[in-house]
Design a protein around this motif. Structure first.
Motif, PDB file in Angstrom:
ATOM      1  N   HIS A 103      43.380  36.984  44.767  1.00  0.00           N
ATOM      2  CA  HIS A 103      44.933  37.237  44.751  1.00  0.00           C
ATOM      3  C   HIS A 103      45.259  38.680  45.441  1.00  0.00           C
ATOM      4  O   HIS A 103      44.387  39.516  44.950  1.00  0.00           O
ATOM      5  N   ASN A 104      46.220  39.008  45.925  1.00  0.00           N
ATOM      6  CA  ASN A 104      46.397  40.383  46.268  1.00  0.00           C
ATOM      7  C   ASN A 104      47.612  40.654  45.348  1.00  0.00           C
ATOM      8  O   ASN A 104      48.193  39.964  44.482  1.00  0.00           O
ATOM      9  N   HIS A 105      48.465  42.035  45.348  1.00  0.00           N
ATOM     10  CA  HIS A 105      49.371  42.420  44.543  1.00  0.00           C
ATOM     11  C   HIS A 105      50.480  42.794  45.485  1.00  0.00           C
ATOM     12  O   HIS A 105      50.391  43.202  46.583  1.00  0.00           O
ATOM     13  N   SER A 106      51.710  42.666  44.784  1.00  0.00           N
ATOM     14  CA  SER A 106      52.987  43.121  45.393  1.00  0.00           C
ATOM     15  C   SER A 106      53.492  44.548  45.050  1.00  0.00           C
ATOM     16  O   SER A 106      54.261  45.002  45.220  1.00  0.00           O
ATOM     17  N   PHE A 107      52.450  45.240  44.426  1.00  0.00           N
ATOM     18  CA  PHE A 107      52.618  46.447  43.998  1.00  0.00           C
ATOM     19  C   PHE A 107      51.375  47.248  43.750  1.00  0.00           C
ATOM     20  O   PHE A 107      50.128  46.561  44.075  1.00  0.00           O
ATOM     21  N   HIS A 108      51.294  48.474  43.736  1.00  0.00           N
ATOM     22  CA  HIS A 108      50.069  49.429  43.674  1.00  0.00           C
ATOM     23  C   HIS A 108      49.424  49.410  42.254  1.00  0.00           C
ATOM     24  O   HIS A 108      50.419  49.394  41.447  1.00  0.00           O
ATOM     25  N   ALA A 113      48.730  47.814  47.307  1.00  0.00           N
ATOM     26  CA  ALA A 113      49.737  46.643  47.487  1.00  0.00           C
ATOM     27  C   ALA A 113      49.453  45.880  48.887  1.00  0.00           C
ATOM     28  O   ALA A 113      49.127  46.552  49.805  1.00  0.00           O
ATOM     29  N   TYR A 114      49.384  44.288  48.673  1.00  0.00           N
ATOM     30  CA  TYR A 114      49.299  43.635  49.930  1.00  0.00           C
ATOM     31  C   TYR A 114      48.069  43.471  50.344  1.00  0.00           C
ATOM     32  O   TYR A 114      47.280  42.318  50.498  1.00  0.00           O
ATOM     33  N   ALA A 115      47.159  44.708  50.805  1.00  0.00           N
ATOM     34  CA  ALA A 115      46.058  44.536  51.410  1.00  0.00           C
ATOM     35  C   ALA A 115      44.951  44.231  50.921  1.00  0.00           C
ATOM     36  O   ALA A 115      43.880  43.408  51.242  1.00  0.00           O
ATOM     37  N   ASP A 116      44.824  44.865  49.576  1.00  0.00           N
ATOM     38  CA  ASP A 116      43.828  44.481  48.750  1.00  0.00           C
ATOM     39  C   ASP A 116      43.789  43.306  48.058  1.00  0.00           C
ATOM     40  O   ASP A 116      44.504  43.044  47.384  1.00  0.00           O
ATOM     41  N   VAL A 117      42.596  42.446  48.165  1.00  0.00           N
ATOM     42  CA  VAL A 117      42.658  41.039  47.483  1.00  0.00           C
ATOM     43  C   VAL A 117      41.265  41.199  46.499  1.00  0.00           C
ATOM     44  O   VAL A 117      40.155  41.666  47.038  1.00  0.00           O
ATOM     45  N   HIS A 118      41.436  40.609  45.600  1.00  0.00           N
ATOM     46  CA  HIS A 118      40.173  40.604  44.605  1.00  0.00           C
ATOM     47  C   HIS A 118      40.146  39.333  43.610  1.00  0.00           C
ATOM     48  O   HIS A 118      41.217  38.702  43.506  1.00  0.00           O
ATOM     49  N   SER A 119      39.009  39.031  43.086  1.00  0.00           N
ATOM     50  CA  SER A 119      38.945  37.927  42.360  1.00  0.00           C
ATOM     51  C   SER A 119      38.003  38.420  41.284  1.00  0.00           C
ATOM     52  O   SER A 119      37.110  38.755  41.158  1.00  0.00           O
ATOM     53  N   GLN A 120      38.588  38.238  40.132  1.00  0.00           N
ATOM     54  CA  GLN A 120      37.928  38.777  38.758  1.00  0.00           C
ATOM     55  C   GLN A 120      36.843  37.940  38.013  1.00  0.00           C
ATOM     56  O   GLN A 120      37.013  36.838  38.214  1.00  0.00           O
ATOM     57  N   ILE A 121      35.892  38.701  37.880  1.00  0.00           N
ATOM     58  CA  ILE A 121      34.759  38.001  37.037  1.00  0.00           C
ATOM     59  C   ILE A 121      34.713  38.398  35.774  1.00  0.00           C
ATOM     60  O   ILE A 121      34.733  39.662  35.316  1.00  0.00           O
ATOM     61  N   ALA A 122      34.601  37.396  34.703  1.00  0.00           N
ATOM     62  CA  ALA A 122      34.597  37.676  33.282  1.00  0.00           C
ATOM     63  C   ALA A 122      33.568  38.713  32.863  1.00  0.00           C
ATOM     64  O   ALA A 122      32.394  38.782  33.319  1.00  0.00           O
ATOM     65  N   PRO A 123      33.845  39.805  31.969  1.00  0.00           N
ATOM     66  CA  PRO A 123      32.811  40.865  31.521  1.00  0.00           C
ATOM     67  C   PRO A 123      31.856  39.947  30.552  1.00  0.00           C
ATOM     68  O   PRO A 123      32.206  38.998  30.106  1.00  0.00           O
ATOM     69  N   THR A 124      30.779  40.772  30.053  1.00  0.00           N
ATOM     70  CA  THR A 124      29.803  40.272  29.187  1.00  0.00           C
ATOM     71  C   THR A 124      30.383  40.452  27.662  1.00  0.00           C
ATOM     72  O   THR A 124      29.878  39.747  26.708  1.00  0.00           O
ATOM     73  N   GLN A 126      53.404  37.750  47.187  1.00  0.00           N
ATOM     74  CA  GLN A 126      51.910  37.962  46.612  1.00  0.00           C
ATOM     75  C   GLN A 126      51.395  36.442  46.746  1.00  0.00           C
ATOM     76  O   GLN A 126      52.072  35.737  46.545  1.00  0.00           O
ATOM     77  N   TYR A 127      50.203  36.416  47.204  1.00  0.00           N
ATOM     78  CA  TYR A 127      49.428  35.256  47.404  1.00  0.00           C
ATOM     79  C   TYR A 127      48.203  34.793  46.617  1.00  0.00           C
ATOM     80  O   TYR A 127      47.578  35.881  46.047  1.00  0.00           O
ATOM     81  N   THR A 128      47.755  33.802  46.408  1.00  0.00           N
ATOM     82  CA  THR A 128      46.386  33.631  45.938  1.00  0.00           C
ATOM     83  C   THR A 128      45.905  32.927  47.224  1.00  0.00           C
ATOM     84  O   THR A 128      46.225  32.157  47.973  1.00  0.00           O
ATOM     85  N   PHE A 129      44.406  33.141  47.248  1.00  0.00           N
ATOM     86  CA  PHE A 129      43.639  32.592  48.200  1.00  0.00           C
ATOM     87  C   PHE A 129      42.351  31.802  48.124  1.00  0.00           C
ATOM     88  O   PHE A 129      41.852  31.940  46.908  1.00  0.00           O
TER      89      PHE A 129
END
Lengths: 275, 266
Positions: free
Chosen positions: B115-120, B171-182, B201-204
């Motif tokens: 997802h991206n964010h609509s905020f910094h 905001a907007y341009a950075d997209v990331h996908s979280q990976i659970a910590p250990t 704001q989208y999911t991809f």
């Protein structure tokens, strides 16, 4: 064009909505019924005026909400929602709080299907074999549902055509919410009725992970929390902070109302005594 | 563009000192000012006791309802909110700690959802080994994308937010996908608010490069109200929805208004 509707201070709809909330509360406790139902035209006018106010100053909101909050009257929250033929969802949510739906469209009655599950032994323990059965179906202008001590209940409400519907809800009476698959009627999930328990649980996780000294203080207050996993995590924090109390805490948890807490505590206690 | 800042030993400050600093010295509309404020967030994170103490004080005051008004799920605890920013603690459970019959708990943490964010967002690892995140850059965040539309996502590798490490997501341009910590990990997030003219704001789906869904926003409430108002005052509501469709500064709200009117997007 729709005819203009006068909404001024003397006629802003709040009084009618307050009366509606009061009536809903009476329905929830079984002392009011069809004969005392409020006038639909007056309620429609009240909802319309309130919507105009909301459009002037929209409330803070988040997510893709599909209801408009019209007001909180004592403990009763009144909202406007849209019900239609497609309102049935893939999940049936067991009734955890008294709820009343009132169609503001006399030509579009509510289609109400009521369900129950009578063989759920423990409301806080998920039983995948739990299953709903249909109790009755009805076409009505309004319908109410309340939680019951003897059976889990669920209600599916839709409407013949898309229509504005008032919804009145009283505070949740259950700590956990069951959901069932609409097609198979089998139990699907069990989760806390509100987000507070989840937050307290994760705060307990935080205290365990960080070793923060404040943890014992908060945990002490949560040993009698109504949600079992909050009690259990509080006990874990305390047992780690105060090892000298661990046996006592485990003995107390061995008599917990929740079977998972009881059996886990008893097993840990036995292991400590053997070790 | 997303940046990562290494951990560094600093002297701690209190939450109150940090909030005064934000109010007086940070321009939350300016990404450079936010990145420039990183050393002070690092000093807050160096205060190892502030979060536990904050919980205890709030809990003592308000009991279980200590986060009433927080619209986030249980993963987030809001520490402060003003007209300009929101400060929260985010909790990241390891997969082993998620007893998830329904998938609801996994969903709450958003693991694996690009997802991206609509905020910094400026963040620092506060407790635990920290999450990893697969980073992408949306080549052109300006257009309004439809669900299912292909976008260009440039992979920037897997980043790790370790203890004391910091990241800035634009905001907007950075997209990331979280990976659970250990292990259970906590990050502190300084976030700006979505602007009135915010982009969606989208999911991809990063495997196909398609837009999966539009994420809800508090800014949507006006269109949502008008959608309901159509049932009671159709002419007035439609006129307002058409006004939003034609003239609102937010492309996102213009799009939602078209949806509410039942019109095709393009």
């Amino acid at each position: 064009m729709s005819s203009p509707v006068r909404c001024d201070a003397a006629n802003d709809g709040m009084a009618a909505l307050a009366q509606f909330a009061q009536w809903a509360e009476s329905v929830f406790v079984g002392v009011a019924g069809v004969d005392s139902a409020p006038d639909c035209a007056a309620l429609r006018h009240a909802a319309l005026c309130r919507m105009r106010e909301l459009l002037q100053a929209p409330p803070d909101g988040s997510g893709m909400s599909t209801v408009a909050p019209l007001g909180l009257f004592g403990d009763i929250e009144v909202e406007l929602c849209a019900l239609g033929p497609d309102s049935a969802s893939a999940r049936l949510v067991a009734v955890s709080q008294p709820t009343l739906w009132f169609s503001l469209e006399p030509d579009s009655p509510l289609l109400v299907r009521r369900y129950r599950a009578v063989d759920v032994a423990h409301r806080e323990v998920f039983d995948p074999s739990a299953r709903l059965e249909v109790v009755m179906e009805e076409r009505v202008q309004f319908a109410a549902a309340t939680p019951d001590a003897a059976e889990l209940r669920a209600v599916q409400v839709s409407a013949e055509k898309r229509a504005p519907t008032l919804k009145a809800t009283a505070p949740a009476m259950a700590d956990f919410v069951w959901t069932f698959d609409t097609g198979t009627l089998q139990a699907q999930t069990l989760s806390p009725a509100n987000v507070d328990a989840g937050r307290l649980s994760i705060v307990m996780d935080y205290y365990r992970a960080s070793g923060d000294v404040e943890g014992a203080f908060v945990a002490e207050h949560l040993l009698t929390h109504p949600v079992y996993f909050v009690r259990w995590k509080a006990m874990q924090v305390l047992a780690e902070r105060c090892p000298e109390r661990a046996d006592l805490l485990l003995r107390s948890a061995s008599a917990d109302a929740h079977p998972v807490v009881r059996t886990t505590a008893a097993r840990l206690l036995a292991a400590r005594q053997e070790g | 563009m997303a940046i990562k800042l290494p951990a560094k030993a600093v002297s701690p400050v209190s939450l109150e000192e940090y909030l005064v600093f934000l109010d007086e010295q940070v321009d939350c509309t300016d990404p450079d000012s936010l990145v420039g404020s990183a050393p002070m967030l690092r000093r807050l994170a160096a205060n190892r006791g502030f979060l536990g103490q904050w919980f205890a004080e709030r809990f003592l005051r308000n009991g279980s309802a200590f986060q009433r008004g927080n619209d986030y799920n249980f993963q987030s605890i809001v520490l402060a909110v003003t007209d300009h920013y929101l400060l929260r603690a985010n909790f990241w459970k390891p997969l082993s700690g998620i007893q998830d019959r329904s998938g609801l708990e996994s969903d709450a943490f958003g693991y694996g959802v690009a997802h991206n964010h609509s905020f910094h967002l400026l963040t620092i690892g506060y407790v635990g080994s920290g999450y990893e995140t697969d980073m992408y850059r949306l080549s052109d965040p300006e257009p309004i994308y439809d669900v299912g539309e292909k976008v260009e996502l440039e992979s920037r590798g897997t980043w790790h937010l370790g203890l004391g490490e910091m990241m800035f997501y634009e905001a907007y341009a950075d997209v990331h996908s979280q990976i659970a910590p250990t292990d259970l990990s906590v990050s502190l997030n300084l976030m700006t608010h979505s602007r009135r003219d915010a982009l969606p704001q989208y999911t991809f789906d990063v495997s196909t490069g398609q837009v999966l869904s539009l994420v809800g926003s508090p800014l949507d409430v006006r269109v949502q109200l008008l959608s309901l108002a159509r049932l009671l005052i159709p002419d007035e509501a439609d006129a307002e929805l058409r006004a939003i469709r034609d003239r609102d500064p937010s492309s996102r709200l213009r799009m939602l208004a078209r949806d509410a009117l039942g019109e095709p997007q393009r």
